[in-house]
Motif scaffolding. Sequence first.
Motif, PDB file in Angstrom:
ATOM      1  N   ALA A   7       0.838  -1.203   0.000  1.00  0.00           N
ATOM      2  CA  ALA A   7       0.000   0.000   0.000  1.00  0.00           C
ATOM      3  C   ALA A   7       0.871   1.251   0.000  1.00  0.00           C
ATOM      4  CB  ALA A   7      -0.930  -0.006   1.197  1.00  0.00           C
ATOM      5  N   ALA A   8       1.935   1.238   0.784  1.00  0.00           N
ATOM      6  CA  ALA A   8       2.819   2.397   0.847  1.00  0.00           C
ATOM      7  C   ALA A   8       3.459   2.666  -0.508  1.00  0.00           C
ATOM      8  CB  ALA A   8       3.902   2.168   1.909  1.00  0.00           C
ATOM      9  N   GLU A   9       3.886   1.618  -1.190  1.00  0.00           N
ATOM     10  CA  GLU A   9       4.496   1.822  -2.503  1.00  0.00           C
ATOM     11  C   GLU A   9       3.480   2.341  -3.511  1.00  0.00           C
ATOM     12  OE1 GLU A   9       8.588  -0.454  -2.625  1.00  0.00           O
ATOM     13  OE2 GLU A   9       7.042  -1.409  -3.867  1.00  0.00           O
ATOM     14  N   LEU A  10       2.253   1.861  -3.424  1.00  0.00           N
ATOM     15  CA  LEU A  10       1.211   2.360  -4.327  1.00  0.00           C
ATOM     16  C   LEU A  10       0.906   3.827  -4.056  1.00  0.00           C
ATOM     17  CD1 LEU A  10      -1.194  -0.717  -4.416  1.00  0.00           C
ATOM     18  CD2 LEU A  10       0.184   0.174  -6.306  1.00  0.00           C
ATOM     19  N   VAL A  11       0.921   4.217  -2.789  1.00  0.00           N
ATOM     20  CA  VAL A  11       0.706   5.629  -2.442  1.00  0.00           C
ATOM     21  C   VAL A  11       1.804   6.487  -3.062  1.00  0.00           C
ATOM     22  CG1 VAL A  11       0.689   7.311  -0.553  1.00  0.00           C
ATOM     23  CG2 VAL A  11      -0.584   5.168  -0.324  1.00  0.00           C
ATOM     24  N   LEU A  12       3.047   6.030  -2.971  1.00  0.00           N
ATOM     25  CA  LEU A  12       4.155   6.784  -3.553  1.00  0.00           C
ATOM     26  C   LEU A  12       4.024   6.891  -5.071  1.00  0.00           C
ATOM     27  CD1 LEU A  12       7.235   5.424  -1.541  1.00  0.00           C
ATOM     28  CD2 LEU A  12       6.038   7.600  -1.237  1.00  0.00           C
ATOM     29  N   ALA A  13       3.652   5.791  -5.717  1.00  0.00           N
ATOM     30  CA  ALA A  13       3.517   5.806  -7.179  1.00  0.00           C
ATOM     31  C   ALA A  13       2.386   6.721  -7.625  1.00  0.00           C
ATOM     32  CB  ALA A  13       3.288   4.383  -7.690  1.00  0.00           C
TER      33      ALA A  13
ATOM     34  N   ARG B 185      -6.639   5.856 -12.998  1.00  0.00           N
ATOM     35  CA  ARG B 185      -8.005   5.421 -13.328  1.00  0.00           C
ATOM     36  C   ARG B 185      -8.204   3.920 -13.561  1.00  0.00           C
ATOM     37  NH1 ARG B 185     -10.711   9.616 -17.499  1.00  0.00           N
ATOM     38  NH2 ARG B 185      -9.437   8.490 -18.998  1.00  0.00           N
ATOM     39  N   ASP B 186      -7.174   3.118 -13.412  1.00  0.00           N
ATOM     40  CA  ASP B 186      -7.388   1.675 -13.600  1.00  0.00           C
ATOM     41  C   ASP B 186      -6.561   0.866 -12.601  1.00  0.00           C
ATOM     42  OD1 ASP B 186      -8.668  -0.486 -14.783  1.00  0.00           O
ATOM     43  OD2 ASP B 186      -7.135  -0.757 -16.317  1.00  0.00           O
ATOM     44  N   LEU B 187      -6.514   1.343 -11.362  1.00  0.00           N
ATOM     45  CA  LEU B 187      -5.760   0.628 -10.341  1.00  0.00           C
ATOM     46  C   LEU B 187      -6.496  -0.645  -9.948  1.00  0.00           C
ATOM     47  CD1 LEU B 187      -3.264   0.708  -8.501  1.00  0.00           C
ATOM     48  CD2 LEU B 187      -4.707   1.800  -6.758  1.00  0.00           C
ATOM     49  N   LYS B 188      -5.819  -1.762 -10.105  1.00  0.00           N
ATOM     50  CA  LYS B 188      -6.328  -3.079  -9.730  1.00  0.00           C
ATOM     51  C   LYS B 188      -5.128  -4.004  -9.621  1.00  0.00           C
ATOM     52  CE  LYS B 188      -7.362  -4.160 -14.597  1.00  0.00           C
ATOM     53  NZ  LYS B 188      -8.416  -4.564 -15.552  1.00  0.00           N
ATOM     54  N   PRO B 189      -5.243  -5.121  -8.915  1.00  0.00           N
ATOM     55  CA  PRO B 189      -4.073  -5.986  -8.694  1.00  0.00           C
ATOM     56  C   PRO B 189      -3.390  -6.454  -9.971  1.00  0.00           C
ATOM     57  CG  PRO B 189      -5.874  -6.610  -7.229  1.00  0.00           C
ATOM     58  CD  PRO B 189      -6.425  -5.591  -8.182  1.00  0.00           C
ATOM     59  N   GLU B 190      -4.159  -6.683 -11.033  1.00  0.00           N
ATOM     60  CA  GLU B 190      -3.574  -7.172 -12.286  1.00  0.00           C
ATOM     61  C   GLU B 190      -2.675  -6.141 -12.955  1.00  0.00           C
ATOM     62  OE1 GLU B 190      -7.048  -9.607 -11.281  1.00  0.00           O
ATOM     63  OE2 GLU B 190      -6.725  -7.441 -11.422  1.00  0.00           O
ATOM     64  N   ASN B 191      -2.797  -4.870 -12.573  1.00  0.00           N
ATOM     65  CA  ASN B 191      -1.958  -3.822 -13.145  1.00  0.00           C
ATOM     66  C   ASN B 191      -0.798  -3.444 -12.231  1.00  0.00           C
ATOM     67  OD1 ASN B 191      -3.434  -3.666 -15.474  1.00  0.00           O
ATOM     68  ND2 ASN B 191      -4.636  -1.885 -14.849  1.00  0.00           N
TER      69      ASN B 191
ATOM     70  N   VAL C 184     -14.341   5.193 -17.660  1.00  0.00           N
ATOM     71  CA  VAL C 184     -13.375   4.130 -17.947  1.00  0.00           C
ATOM     72  C   VAL C 184     -13.058   3.381 -16.662  1.00  0.00           C
ATOM     73  CG1 VAL C 184     -12.310   5.415 -19.847  1.00  0.00           C
ATOM     74  CG2 VAL C 184     -11.390   5.647 -17.536  1.00  0.00           C
ATOM     75  N   GLY C 185     -12.447   2.209 -16.820  1.00  0.00           N
ATOM     76  CA  GLY C 185     -12.026   1.455 -15.653  1.00  0.00           C
ATOM     77  C   GLY C 185     -12.593   0.053 -15.643  1.00  0.00           C
ATOM     78  N   THR C 186     -12.320  -0.671 -14.565  1.00  0.00           N
ATOM     79  CA  THR C 186     -12.819  -2.020 -14.347  1.00  0.00           C
ATOM     80  C   THR C 186     -13.965  -1.941 -13.354  1.00  0.00           C
ATOM     81  OG1 THR C 186     -10.594  -2.875 -14.738  1.00  0.00           O
ATOM     82  CG2 THR C 186     -12.168  -4.356 -13.649  1.00  0.00           C
ATOM     83  N   GLU C 187     -15.114  -2.539 -13.682  1.00  0.00           N
ATOM     84  CA  GLU C 187     -16.364  -2.207 -12.982  1.00  0.00           C
ATOM     85  C   GLU C 187     -16.326  -2.363 -11.461  1.00  0.00           C
ATOM     86  OE1 GLU C 187     -19.374  -5.905 -13.384  1.00  0.00           O
ATOM     87  OE2 GLU C 187     -18.898  -4.953 -15.293  1.00  0.00           O
ATOM     88  N   GLU C 188     -15.643  -3.379 -10.927  1.00  0.00           N
ATOM     89  CA  GLU C 188     -15.631  -3.571  -9.477  1.00  0.00           C
ATOM     90  C   GLU C 188     -14.799  -2.517  -8.751  1.00  0.00           C
ATOM     91  OE1 GLU C 188     -14.984  -7.666  -8.140  1.00  0.00           O
ATOM     92  OE2 GLU C 188     -15.386  -8.284 -10.210  1.00  0.00           O
ATOM     93  N   TYR C 189     -13.990  -1.756  -9.504  1.00  0.00           N
ATOM     94  CA  TYR C 189     -13.093  -0.770  -8.898  1.00  0.00           C
ATOM     95  C   TYR C 189     -13.508   0.668  -9.201  1.00  0.00           C
ATOM     96  CZ  TYR C 189     -10.167  -4.933  -8.490  1.00  0.00           C
ATOM     97  OH  TYR C 189      -9.699  -6.195  -8.199  1.00  0.00           O
ATOM     98  N   ILE C 190     -14.546   0.845  -9.995  1.00  0.00           N
ATOM     99  CA  ILE C 190     -14.941   2.183 -10.431  1.00  0.00           C
ATOM    100  C   ILE C 190     -15.511   2.989  -9.263  1.00  0.00           C
ATOM    101  CG2 ILE C 190     -16.627   3.432 -11.854  1.00  0.00           C
ATOM    102  CD1 ILE C 190     -16.185   1.381 -14.021  1.00  0.00           C
ATOM    103  N   ALA C 191     -15.091   4.240  -9.165  1.00  0.00           N
ATOM    104  CA  ALA C 191     -15.528   5.124  -8.084  1.00  0.00           C
ATOM    105  C   ALA C 191     -16.947   5.623  -8.327  1.00  0.00           C
ATOM    106  CB  ALA C 191     -14.576   6.311  -7.961  1.00  0.00           C
TER     107      ALA C 191
ATOM    108  N   LEU D 157      -7.631   2.405  -4.628  1.00  0.00           N
ATOM    109  CA  LEU D 157      -6.697   1.870  -3.637  1.00  0.00           C
ATOM    110  C   LEU D 157      -7.466   1.236  -2.480  1.00  0.00           C
ATOM    111  CD1 LEU D 157      -3.813   1.494  -2.579  1.00  0.00           C
ATOM    112  CD2 LEU D 157      -4.008   3.757  -1.505  1.00  0.00           C
ATOM    113  N   GLY D 158      -8.550   1.868  -2.062  1.00  0.00           N
ATOM    114  CA  GLY D 158      -9.374   1.302  -1.003  1.00  0.00           C
ATOM    115  C   GLY D 158      -9.962  -0.050  -1.389  1.00  0.00           C
TER     116      GLY D 158
END
Length: 371
Positions: A125-131, A143-149, A232-239, A257-258
């Motif tokens: 999580a910390a590394e993702l926050v930095l990125a 706009r497309d944060l998910k584990p596969e990316n 845009v995005g992946t439906e389960e992660y869309i805000a 991220l949440g």
Amino acid sequence: MTSGKVQVPCLELQQLKVISALGRGAKGVVFLVQTGSDELLALKTILIASLDQSRDADDEYRRICFEQEVLTCFHHPLLPKLRGVLSTDKIIGYAIDYCPGQHLNSLRMTQTEKMLSDDMIRFYAAELVLALDYLHGLGIVYRDLKPENVMIQENGHLMLVDFDLSTRLLAKSRRVFKPAKPELVKTKSSFLKFYRCCNSGITPEDFTNSDDQVKEIVNSECDAVTKSNSFVGTEEYIAPEMIEGKGHDFAVDWWCLGVMLYEMLYSVTPFRGVNRKETFHRILSKSPKLVGEPTALRDLIGKLLEKDPRMRIGAEEIKGHSFFWGMDWDLILQVARPPFIPPATEHGGENNEIDVECFVQETMQVRVDNR
């Protein structure tokens, strides 16, 4: 460079050793390739015919070109660099750094009960926050944060990939992202449209505006972040704000991220329904079920999954949250032993007889037939 341009090598397919197919996407195939200097790269290839036949062909080209352009401007250990571009009569593509650890979901699936420990979640999580904070500083919303990316590099640190759904937003308080124009050595007739778009310096959304409108947006002194209205995005992660169509900004990345942290903790995403309609209904109306005793991690997830983007926490609040107490943010990227180090893999004996063009053509045809 004194010229201000980024020199991007042009790759020749016949000079690459194609080791294996790493993955297949909606637009093409990613291959593991080896250069003449024995460097391993991930080559993302796209079938030109599939782009030209698309109802939104121009938009598809612009997205590809925007992704190429942003890759030339990254100078961060958690983000890829553009290592070369490729063009034939049938495919276009570009190469980035290869990550042997696969993606974060692959790692999660190897864990007990398919969940990560709090310490592993804290590090990633910390590394993702930095990125994400770095991207936002460039004016880019991912706009497309998910584990596969989220890939795992050879050293165990993360790398965020796939920027074709990203866009540029402008804010008075942020540096305006002006991607460098890649200086290509040569072009071919099948590559001309691709090349022209790559040197436009315009994002997919911006391209719908006239030149005067774009200049007005760039030159405006606005206190609020310029918002995007695209979906845009992946439906389960869309805000939620993207579903509502009221415009969105950098806060959509913190929502994603949440969702990711929830998935790493519970092994499921928080709002998944039986279909797209129900998933969106849950995103808009349901609170995440943070089962278990109250912890700092669950509190952080709840604050990230705040439906009102104005109330959702951002980078500085996240860094100061109790879940990260005791963490030295300046030293994260220097950690020598991350939670997982990919095992060394020998690639010499693997199949290197893949005909890339035929493979991509056949793969894309199968996808069309299965629709």
